[in-house]
Design a protein around this motif. Structure first.
Motif, PDB file in Angstrom:
ATOM      1  N   ILE A   5       0.839  -1.200   0.000  1.00  0.00           N
ATOM      2  CA  ILE A   5       0.000   0.000   0.000  1.00  0.00           C
ATOM      3  C   ILE A   5       0.874   1.249   0.000  1.00  0.00           C
ATOM      4  O   ILE A   5       1.776   1.383   0.829  1.00  0.00           O
ATOM      5  CB  ILE A   5      -0.936   0.002   1.225  1.00  0.00           C
ATOM      6  CG1 ILE A   5      -1.882  -1.193   1.165  1.00  0.00           C
ATOM      7  CG2 ILE A   5      -1.710   1.322   1.317  1.00  0.00           C
ATOM      8  CD1 ILE A   5      -2.663  -1.436   2.453  1.00  0.00           C
ATOM      9  N   GLU A   6       0.592   2.195  -0.918  1.00  0.00           N
ATOM     10  CA  GLU A   6       1.332   3.456  -0.989  1.00  0.00           C
ATOM     11  C   GLU A   6       0.470   4.647  -0.583  1.00  0.00           C
ATOM     12  O   GLU A   6       0.861   5.414   0.280  1.00  0.00           O
ATOM     13  CB  GLU A   6       1.910   3.652  -2.393  1.00  0.00           C
ATOM     14  CG  GLU A   6       2.961   2.615  -2.743  1.00  0.00           C
ATOM     15  CD  GLU A   6       3.502   2.741  -4.149  1.00  0.00           C
ATOM     16  OE1 GLU A   6       2.852   3.377  -5.012  1.00  0.00           O
ATOM     17  OE2 GLU A   6       4.592   2.183  -4.397  1.00  0.00           O
ATOM     18  N   THR A   7      -0.685   4.817  -1.221  1.00  0.00           N
ATOM     19  CA  THR A   7      -1.560   5.946  -0.894  1.00  0.00           C
ATOM     20  C   THR A   7      -3.018   5.495  -0.899  1.00  0.00           C
ATOM     21  O   THR A   7      -3.362   4.477  -1.499  1.00  0.00           O
ATOM     22  CB  THR A   7      -1.403   7.121  -1.896  1.00  0.00           C
ATOM     23  OG1 THR A   7      -1.760   6.671  -3.201  1.00  0.00           O
ATOM     24  CG2 THR A   7       0.013   7.668  -1.892  1.00  0.00           C
ATOM     25  N   VAL A   8      -3.846   6.308  -0.230  1.00  0.00           N
ATOM     26  CA  VAL A   8      -5.269   6.001  -0.109  1.00  0.00           C
ATOM     27  C   VAL A   8      -6.068   7.268  -0.364  1.00  0.00           C
ATOM     28  O   VAL A   8      -5.724   8.344   0.140  1.00  0.00           O
ATOM     29  CB  VAL A   8      -5.603   5.458   1.305  1.00  0.00           C
ATOM     30  CG1 VAL A   8      -7.087   5.186   1.453  1.00  0.00           C
ATOM     31  CG2 VAL A   8      -4.796   4.204   1.601  1.00  0.00           C
ATOM     32  N   ASP A  30     -10.052   4.150  -2.581  1.00  0.00           N
ATOM     33  CA  ASP A  30      -9.149   3.754  -3.657  1.00  0.00           C
ATOM     34  C   ASP A  30      -7.745   3.661  -3.071  1.00  0.00           C
ATOM     35  O   ASP A  30      -7.199   4.658  -2.583  1.00  0.00           O
ATOM     36  CB  ASP A  30      -9.175   4.751  -4.807  1.00  0.00           C
ATOM     37  CG  ASP A  30     -10.467   4.673  -5.599  1.00  0.00           C
ATOM     38  OD1 ASP A  30     -10.988   3.554  -5.778  1.00  0.00           O
ATOM     39  OD2 ASP A  30     -10.966   5.723  -6.038  1.00  0.00           O
ATOM     40  N   ILE A  31      -7.202   2.468  -3.085  1.00  0.00           N
ATOM     41  CA  ILE A  31      -5.864   2.216  -2.563  1.00  0.00           C
ATOM     42  C   ILE A  31      -4.929   2.056  -3.758  1.00  0.00           C
ATOM     43  O   ILE A  31      -5.185   1.246  -4.655  1.00  0.00           O
ATOM     44  CB  ILE A  31      -5.842   0.937  -1.699  1.00  0.00           C
ATOM     45  CG1 ILE A  31      -6.808   1.093  -0.513  1.00  0.00           C
ATOM     46  CG2 ILE A  31      -4.419   0.632  -1.222  1.00  0.00           C
ATOM     47  CD1 ILE A  31      -7.029  -0.187   0.271  1.00  0.00           C
ATOM     48  N   PHE A  32      -3.861   2.835  -3.754  1.00  0.00           N
ATOM     49  CA  PHE A  32      -2.876   2.777  -4.824  1.00  0.00           C
ATOM     50  C   PHE A  32      -1.595   2.175  -4.257  1.00  0.00           C
ATOM     51  O   PHE A  32      -1.164   2.545  -3.167  1.00  0.00           O
ATOM     52  CB  PHE A  32      -2.611   4.169  -5.397  1.00  0.00           C
ATOM     53  CG  PHE A  32      -3.849   4.809  -5.958  1.00  0.00           C
ATOM     54  CD1 PHE A  32      -4.246   4.541  -7.260  1.00  0.00           C
ATOM     55  CD2 PHE A  32      -4.637   5.641  -5.178  1.00  0.00           C
ATOM     56  CE1 PHE A  32      -5.409   5.110  -7.772  1.00  0.00           C
ATOM     57  CE2 PHE A  32      -5.796   6.218  -5.683  1.00  0.00           C
ATOM     58  CZ  PHE A  32      -6.179   5.949  -6.984  1.00  0.00           C
ATOM     59  N   GLU A  51      -4.322  -0.475  -8.619  1.00  0.00           N
ATOM     60  CA  GLU A  51      -5.356   0.226  -7.848  1.00  0.00           C
ATOM     61  C   GLU A  51      -6.302  -0.823  -7.273  1.00  0.00           C
ATOM     62  O   GLU A  51      -6.813  -1.674  -8.002  1.00  0.00           O
ATOM     63  CB  GLU A  51      -6.157   1.185  -8.726  1.00  0.00           C
ATOM     64  CG  GLU A  51      -7.290   1.855  -7.977  1.00  0.00           C
ATOM     65  CD  GLU A  51      -8.176   2.735  -8.853  1.00  0.00           C
ATOM     66  OE1 GLU A  51      -9.160   3.272  -8.322  1.00  0.00           O
ATOM     67  OE2 GLU A  51      -7.893   2.858 -10.067  1.00  0.00           O
ATOM     68  N   VAL A  52      -6.521  -0.749  -5.971  1.00  0.00           N
ATOM     69  CA  VAL A  52      -7.485  -1.619  -5.302  1.00  0.00           C
ATOM     70  C   VAL A  52      -8.665  -0.733  -4.926  1.00  0.00           C
ATOM     71  O   VAL A  52      -8.553   0.131  -4.051  1.00  0.00           O
ATOM     72  CB  VAL A  52      -6.876  -2.304  -4.065  1.00  0.00           C
ATOM     73  CG1 VAL A  52      -7.916  -3.164  -3.366  1.00  0.00           C
ATOM     74  CG2 VAL A  52      -5.658  -3.132  -4.463  1.00  0.00           C
ATOM     75  N   ALA A  53      -9.782  -0.907  -5.620  1.00  0.00           N
ATOM     76  CA  ALA A  53     -10.974  -0.070  -5.439  1.00  0.00           C
ATOM     77  C   ALA A  53     -11.956  -0.804  -4.531  1.00  0.00           C
ATOM     78  O   ALA A  53     -12.497  -1.838  -4.907  1.00  0.00           O
ATOM     79  CB  ALA A  53     -11.605   0.228  -6.793  1.00  0.00           C
TER      80      ALA A  53
END
Length: 138
Positions: A5-8, A30-32, A51-53
């Protein structure tokens, strides 16, 4: 497959429906991140952005306090040259817990298991939020 995980990003949408007067909402996380590990033949995606939506939705009836929780699913994954992504609808209690787990660093990775994709897209079988050493992708 594991995702670092980098940003949310979080958003929320509410809509009133006329003429019924009911409403629906949808919360979005949205997890990038980056693909940290993957078994063959998906190891070619290691290092690629993903991207994990995550979504959670509800419907409300007009004039009542009645709430209908959106169904779980779809759960899908797309892997390709143009990008990688995951979509998962979660139960609301799990959905609302995810940002806190990420912000306090108790969750740093996402483990994904999925059926063999056809033409780059497939069904996600599981999604596991955990510290790096405890991600289960068996």
């Amino acid at each position: 497959m594991t995702v670092l995980i980098e940003t949310v990003e979080r958003t929320y949408f509410l809509q009133r429906h006329t003429p019924t007067g009911g409403s629906t909402d949808e919360a979005v996380i949205d997890i990038f991140g980056r693909i940290g590990s993957a078994s063959k033949p998906y190891d070619r995606y290691v290092g690629q952005a993903i991207e994990v939506a995550l979504r959670s939705s509800r419907s409300f009836s007009a004039g009542t306090k009645e709430e209908t929780v959106g169904a779980l699913g779809p759960f899908s994954i797309s892997l390709g040259k143009s990008g990688c992504s995951v979509l998962a609808y979660l139960p609301s209690d799990a959905f609302w817990a995810v940002p806190g787990m990420i912000s306090d660093h108790s969750v740093t990775h996402i483990g994904l298991t999925f059926e063999t994709p056809r033409h780059g897209s497939g069904n996600l079988e599981s999604i596991h939020f955990a510290p790096a050493l405890r991600v289960n992708v068996s």
